[in-house]
Design an enzyme around this catalytic site. Structure first.
Site, short mmCIF file in Angstrom:
data_model
loop_
_atom_site.label_atom_id
_atom_site.label_comp_id
_atom_site.label_asym_id
_atom_site.label_seq_id
_atom_site.Cartn_x
_atom_site.Cartn_y
_atom_site.Cartn_z
CB THR A 271 38.17 -7.26 -2.02
OG1 THR A 271 37.78 -8.45 -2.56
CG2 THR A 271 39.64 -7.21 -1.77
CG ASP B 2 33.14 -12.44 -5.20
OD1 ASP B 2 34.37 -12.38 -4.80
OD2 ASP B 2 32.56 -11.18 -5.24
CG ASP C 190 30.25 -8.62 -7.21
OD1 ASP C 190 31.01 -9.17 -6.75
OD2 ASP C 190 30.45 -7.99 -8.36
CD GLU D 64 36.08 -10.23 -7.71
OE1 GLU D 64 36.37 -9.08 -7.76
OE2 GLU D 64 35.87 -10.99 -6.63
CB ILE E 173 37.27 -12.01 -0.44
CG1 ILE E 173 37.94 -12.94 0.09
CG2 ILE E 173 36.89 -11.05 0.69
CD1 ILE E 173 39.50 -12.56 0.84
CG ASP E 174 30.32 -9.75 -2.68
OD1 ASP E 174 31.11 -9.13 -3.60
OD2 ASP E 174 29.58 -9.80 -2.46
#
Length: 596
Positions: free
Chosen positions: A409, A404, A534, A384, A406-407
């Protein structure tokens, strides 16, 4: 002033005892009955827990009075007098409880002279005990709580609920309120399915505001004092003083944020809790007879999951080493995320003022890519933050890690307790395995194509529910604030709610939402505007748990299309597809626009 500490301590003790019953019943099939609407449910456990709580209190305090959710449903009046009164919700989040969505709470408030003296909210699955006593602060598992103090509505996470109402006026008002909030804009809107826990998020600073219309005094009496004692503000949705019987509430980090929400939110008519509960203002009968009770869905075991388990040890596993490494690095990355949650976070924006990125996102992605490159130097990556920095999002036949860091954020920035590290792995454009590590929950979801899906090493399966009307559906409001996009989102939501379904949930992370489908906690998830990073990992977790994946138009899912429906079965997915007001965002693999 009387000291009610002994009562508080007793309330905490019995709440913990009652939670053991809730947790024991949590994994079992529930016999479900209806109350005021197809989404207003009650189980035998609700009734059993309330009886246990009231019986224990009566034994110790025989002169005290009670207002209990299930007692009122059985015909007792809601009457708050000057006498010491315990206000009880035995299971706040019954729909969550029925579906095993991991937010259910026991809520106990204590009022004297119509003023709340203390409140207890025990989030059973999380093992989080929130409590507060008037004038003595608010606490979570013994540690003092403080609201965020946020003054700027555009930097807020706001929590609300869709509620159990399914009449046109209520649905239109609820969705229009969310629409107006998103246009302010706010950082995000969340919905966990329990008012008590929602409000406690405001007390922790994980969310900055909560509002709702249509809940009851037993849902919010305890958490209201917890918010106030944490330094937050509680008021009516019209800006007047909070009245627990009005069934309307705004709880916020500051007066400025509360007032801004009051300006945006419109109320729909709902009868006060202390009025005669014969019929709702919409004309619906409030008390359901046993003859109207809903049939519980019969459980079934997925034979394909059995076959996958049986064959798991007999198949040649070409990518097990890569998957083992993904799990290890995801866990290491999760530790970095958890440590960062305790520190001050520097926030930047990407595509919009609510599309956020932090140094931790970038640090975690670099950690994962560097670790993988050392072990698999020929593999490719789609990350990402790498894409945000200008790298192409190209899926080829080569082994590719889709990351990802930190899915969720926005959740991370606010301390809202759903953030995940997501790692998908593809070969020949097909997902071979997926790893989703929900960092705060410490839940490691994994799946390998043809080998089943697991959470912390235990097999998981999608829900056996066959009736979409008895389903929970997850979705997100997204980061776009373009009026046309927002209109599509709310058109879809109104359509899904009007099926009707039991409820809509929004955890703020696509990967977690899809893992909730895989775990059987929700029956379906849909979203337009997500990215390949995601959903790639979670997609294989859903399919290996026995679920189905498709595009929002009913065709095959395309990882790069930024559109997805995940469900426990095709019939439910198909029904949801009929209600989605679809549109086509720019594909993840689209060439970048040419410079003018």
């Amino acid at each position: 002033m009387a000291n009610w500490t002994d009562c508080l301590n007793f309330g905490i003790c019995i709440a913990k005892q009652a939670s053991e019953i809730v947790l024991s019943a949590f994994q079992q099939q529930q016999e479900v009955r209806l109350k005021s609407s197809p989404a207003d449910l009650v189980t035998e456990t609700d009734q059993r827990v309330e009886k246990i709580l009231i019986s224990a209190i009566r034994s110790k305090y025989p002169l005290h009075r009670f207002i209990g959710e299930e007692s009122v449903a059985a015909g007792e009046r809601v009457e708050l007098t000057d006498s010491p009164t315990w206000i009880i919700d035995p299971i706040d989040g019954t729909v969550n409880f029925v579906h095993r969505f991991p937010f259910v709470a026991i809520s106990i408030a204590f009022a004297v002279n119509k003023q709340t003296e203390f409140g207890i909210v025990y989030s059973c699955v999380e093992d989080k005990l929130f409590y507060a006593q008037r004038g003595r602060g608010a606490f979570l598992n013994g540690k003092e709580l403080h609201a965020s103090g946020q003054q700027d509505i555009s930097r807020c996470v706001v929590v609300t609920e869709i509620g159990a109402e399914r009449d046109d006026l209520s649905l239109s008002t609820m969705t229009s309120n969310i629409f107006r909030l998103l246009k302010l804009p706010v950082h995000g809107v969340r919905a966990l399915g329990t008012a008590a826990v929602d409000m406690c998020q405001v007390a922790t600073g994980g969310a900055d505001a909560y509002y709702h219309i249509g809940m009851h005094c037993w849902d919010i009496a305890a958490s209201a004092i917890i918010v106030q004692e944490a330094g937050g503000i509680v008021m009516d949705t019209d800006g007047s003083e909070f009245d627990m019987m009005s069934r309307r509430v705004v709880a916020a980090s500051s007066t400025a944020v509360a007032n801004r929400i009051v300006q945006v939110v419109q109320a729909f008519p709902c009868r006060r809790d202390d009025e005669e509960p014969h019929r709702c203002v919409c004309g619906s009968q409030l008390l359901a007879s046993p003859a109207d009770a809903a049939e519980g869905a019969q459980s079934r075991k997925c034979c394909c999951a059995e076959r996958r388990t049986e064959n798991r040890l007999n198949m040649t596993d070409l990518w097990q080493d890569a998957m083992d490494h993904a799990v290890a690095v995801a866990r290491k990355a999760g530790q970095v995320v958890r440590e960062a949650l305790l520190a001050e976070r520097s926030v930047m924006t990407k595509n919009s003022c609510v599309d956020l990125v932090t140094q931790t996102d970038q640090k975690v992605e670099q950690l994962i890519i560097q670790s993988v490159k050392e072990k698999f130097p020929s593999h490719k990556f789609i990350g990402e933050e790498s894409v945000a920095a200008g790298q192409p999002s190209a899926l080829t036949d080569l082994p590719t890690w889709i990351i990802d860091p930190i899915d969720g954020t926005t959740n991370f920035v606010h301390g809202f307790p759903f953030v995940a590290v997501s790692i998908g792995f593809t070969v020949n454009r097909q997902v071979e395995f997926g790893v989703v590590y929900s960092c705060v929950e410490d839940k490691m979801f994994t799946a390998r194509r043809g080998r089943g899906a697991f959470c912390n090493g235990e097999p998981i399966q999608v829900s056996a529910q066959e009736d979409v009307r008895q389903s929970i559906v997850a979705t997100e409001f997204g980061s776009s604030r373009d009026p046309e996009v927002v209109a599509h989102i709310f058109s879809s939501m109104r359509g899904v709610l009007s099926i009707p379904v039991h409820g809509i949930r929004s955890a703020g992370t696509a990967a977690t939402n899809m893992c909730l489908v895989a775990s059987g906690c929700v029956e379906a998830y849909y979203e337009i505007g997500v990215h390949v990073w995601d959903i790639a990992a979670a997609a294989v977790i859903v399919s290996e748990a026995g679920g189905v994946l498709m595009d929002v138009d009913g065709g095959d899912m395309d990882l790069m299309s930024r559109r997805v429906v995940a469900a426990n079965r095709k019939s439910i997915a198909d029904r949801i597809v009929r209600e989605i007001d679809s549109f086509c965002p720019v594909r993840d693999d689209a060439p970048p626009p040419r410079a003018q």
